[in-house]
Design an enzyme around this catalytic site. Structure first.
Site, PDB file in Angstrom:
ATOM      1  N   ALA A  79      11.573   4.101  27.085  1.00  0.00           N
ATOM      2  CA  ALA A  79      12.681   3.763  26.180  1.00  0.00           C
ATOM      3  C   ALA A  79      14.010   4.134  26.825  1.00  0.00           C
ATOM      4  O   ALA A  79      14.987   3.381  26.747  1.00  0.00           O
ATOM      5  CB  ALA A  79      12.513   4.467  24.842  1.00  0.00           C
ATOM      6  N   ASP A  80      14.056   5.280  27.475  1.00  0.00           N
ATOM      7  CA  ASP A  80      15.256   5.669  28.227  1.00  0.00           C
ATOM      8  C   ASP A  80      15.522   4.696  29.368  1.00  0.00           C
ATOM      9  O   ASP A  80      16.655   4.262  29.591  1.00  0.00           O
ATOM     10  CB  ASP A  80      15.083   7.070  28.807  1.00  0.00           C
ATOM     11  CG  ASP A  80      15.423   8.172  27.817  1.00  0.00           C
ATOM     12  OD1 ASP A  80      16.255   7.944  26.927  1.00  0.00           O
ATOM     13  OD2 ASP A  80      14.861   9.271  27.937  1.00  0.00           O
TER      14      ASP A  80
END
Length: 416
Positions: free
Chosen positions: A177-178
């Site tokens: 997600a990062d």
């Protein structure tokens, strides 16, 4: 010459999403000024072990996590909680093309470093804010971190073994997600720079981890929106199998050594490839079986086909399968561990390892390289800044014209 030569980025981000974005931009030639807290620095500097080692084998203070996300940057220290510290950042912003931060919503406004304030100083500035949930919406004030976003954004609901086989939700092995958000932020910044170049107008970019994770549901998000919500079907976990393509999964093969288990991937993408596989497997009749002649039929009759394949795969070793299938151009592959990845001759031929000697914090250092391959404007390969704030005097002197006496005074007041 690099693609982004002449672009200067003021980077107040830390940990992964923001640093991944600015590392990409630094690879392309931008001058990234990484702003760190005096005495503390980016949190990931201490996220170890492992740490970079000295030639004598002693740990330094530089964690592998930090080193892997911060190449091609210059590190400066500045305490933005102090009036002169935040004023230094405002002065630097006048001379920069991009400002990026990943503070909580509203934090930058407390320091006069929000988008409106900095765009008033520098109308051409591209201001990128990265948060967990964005600048608006009911969750805007929540702290968002990768693990929670993988859960909230649906990724963990489709990652892991099937429930009927004893599975459960599983996060991805790296903080995707990062990383997704860092990549989308890179794209947004490049687009905004192009707009600023044409019009002289900067703008604010609102990047949210949750938005990005929802977008990266990709075909499974579309599967639900197009059909699933009307049919009452929600995509679930499929383990190592594909939701929409069969056979497209991991299979156990005959062990190369007694007492061990071995696996490989088969990734059949069309009916022609399936027919080739069936011939190689010694069962050409499967390709003409009325249950398996098309991908749609194979998906519907997955529970009948897969046991047949599981049995035949166990009759031959991985090496045997891979060599035969690759010769026939049937998509397949091994499941490599990290050692096997970096020893792979193709990975080495593609120069996916950066090697530096005599790193200032220790001995020699290897890190993963940028995958970007631009013929006319090659990527940079500068090492990460090993020492926190090692470029502070250089940058403040070069960009703001500060003299040695003023730098010494700032340091004495612990502003830098």
């Amino acid at each position: 010459m690099n693609s982004l030569d002449g672009i200067r980025i003021l980077d107040l981000s830390r940990v992964l999403a923001g640093p991944w974005c600015t590392q990409n931009l630094g690879d392309l030639g931008a001058d990234v000024l990484k702003v760190e807290r005096p005495g503390a620095g980016d949190d990931t500097r201490t996220w170890g072990p492992p740490y970079l080692k000295t030639p004598q084998g002693q740990d330094t203070t530089e964690a592998a996590y930090y080193l892997g996300a911060n190449r091609n940057k210059r590190s400066i220290t500045c305490d933005i909680s102090k009036p002169r510290g935040k004023e230094l950042i405002r002065e630097l912003a006048r001379h920069c093309d991009v400002f990026i931060e990943n503070f909580k919503v509203g934090d930058m406004a407390r320091y006069g470093l929000d988008a409106d304030s900095l765009l008033a100083l520098n109308p051409k500035l591209v201001y990128c804010s990265i948060t967990g949930f964005g600048q608006n919406g009911p969750y805007r004030s929540r702290a968002g971190y990768d693990y929670a976003i993988q859960g909230m954004g649906g990724l963990m609901s489709i990652t892991g073994e099937r429930d009927d086989l004893g599975g459960g939700p599983q996060k991805v092995g790296v903080a995707v997600a990062d990383l997704f958000t860092g990549m989308y932020a890179t794209v947004a910044i490049l687009a905004a720079l192009r707009h600023a170049e044409r019009t002289g107008e900067g703008q604010a970019i609102d990047m949210a981890l949750l938005d990005t994770q929802v977008a990266m549901l990709a075909n499974l998000g579309a599967t639900y929106l197009v059909g699933g919500r009307y049919e009452g079907k929600v995509p679930g976990r499929m383990g190592n199998a594909h939701q929409n393509v069969v056979p497209y999964q991991v299979f156990e093969v005959a062990p190369a050594n007694a007492g061990t288990r071995d696996y490989m991937i088969l990734a059949v993408g069309n009916d022609s490839q399936f027919a080739k596989f069936c011939a190689i497997a010694g069962h050409p009749e499967w390709a003409t079986d009325a249950r398996f002649t098309s991908n749609s039929l194979r998906v519907r009759n997955r529970t009948e086909l897969i046991p047949l394949l599981e049995a035949v795969f166990k009759t031959r070793t991985k090496t045997d399968w891979l060599s035969t299938l690759e010769a026939a151009k049937v998509p397949c592959g091994p499941i490599n561990n990290m050692a096997e990845v970096f020893a792979d001759p193709h990975v080495q031929a593609r120069e996916m390892i950066n090697h530096w000697t005599h790193h200032a914090s220790g001995g020699d250092m290897d890190l993963v390289a940028s995958p970007l391959k631009l013929r006319g404007t090659p990527v940079r390969r500068d090492r990460p800044p090993p020492v926190m704030g090692q470029h502070t005097d250089e940058v403040l002197g070069e960009v703001l014209g500060l003299e040695a006496a003023e730098l010494a005074a700032l340091r004495a007041r612990q502003i830098i």
